[in-house]
Design a protein around this motif. Structure first.
Motif, short mmCIF file in Angstrom:
data_model
loop_
_atom_site.label_atom_id
_atom_site.label_comp_id
_atom_site.label_asym_id
_atom_site.label_seq_id
_atom_site.Cartn_x
_atom_site.Cartn_y
_atom_site.Cartn_z
N LEU A 67 49.44 -30.79 -46.75
CA LEU A 67 50.41 -30.97 -47.80
C LEU A 67 50.92 -29.57 -48.12
N ALA A 68 52.23 -29.33 -48.00
CA ALA A 68 52.74 -27.96 -48.15
C ALA A 68 54.00 -27.92 -49.00
N ASN A 69 54.27 -26.75 -49.57
CA ASN A 69 55.52 -26.54 -50.29
C ASN A 69 56.68 -26.61 -49.31
N ASP A 70 57.81 -27.11 -49.77
CA ASP A 70 58.98 -27.29 -48.93
C ASP A 70 59.77 -25.98 -48.84
N LEU A 71 59.32 -25.12 -47.93
CA LEU A 71 60.00 -23.84 -47.69
C LEU A 71 60.56 -23.84 -46.27
N ALA A 72 61.63 -23.09 -46.06
CA ALA A 72 62.28 -23.03 -44.75
C ALA A 72 61.30 -22.59 -43.66
N SER A 73 60.46 -21.60 -43.95
CA SER A 73 59.52 -21.10 -42.94
C SER A 73 58.48 -22.17 -42.59
N THR A 74 58.06 -22.94 -43.56
CA THR A 74 57.10 -24.01 -43.30
C THR A 74 57.73 -25.10 -42.45
N ARG A 75 58.93 -25.51 -42.80
CA ARG A 75 59.64 -26.55 -42.02
C ARG A 75 59.85 -26.10 -40.59
#
Length: 92
Positions: free
Chosen positions: A25-33
């Motif tokens: 479960l992760a924050n919706d950040l561009a680098s994560t996506r």
């Protein structure tokens, strides 16, 4: 924060949890996506810092089928084409 240079960095915990086959479960950040897309990591992105009800988290997919070799420094360096900057030869 979702600003440079932070939005360009891959969260270390994302790679660690994926390599261990954990549910993520992760924050919706561009680098994560982008990292999840590029490496085939299954996760649930959350806007901001709001978590869903716990019963929804039970449906998160595990990453047990992920090959962690793609997360190694040797592979990252090779994919970036940086081997010629290193003093020694990397093993494959």
């Amino acid at each position: 924060p979702n600003r440079s240079p932070y939005r360009l960095q891959t969260p270390t915990k994302l790679l660690e949890y994926a390599a261990l086959g954990k549910r993520i479960l992760a924050n919706d950040l561009a680098s994560t996506r982008e990292t999840a897309r590029r490496l085939g990591i299954r996760l649930r992105l959350m806007p901001g810092y709001q978590f869903p009800p716990e019963q929804e988290l039970a449906d998160l997919e595990e990453n047990r089928g992920l090959d962690p070799r793609g997360l190694s420094w040797e592979q990252v360096i090779s994919d970036a084409g940086l081997e010629h900057y290193l003093p020694g030869r990397l093993s494959g």
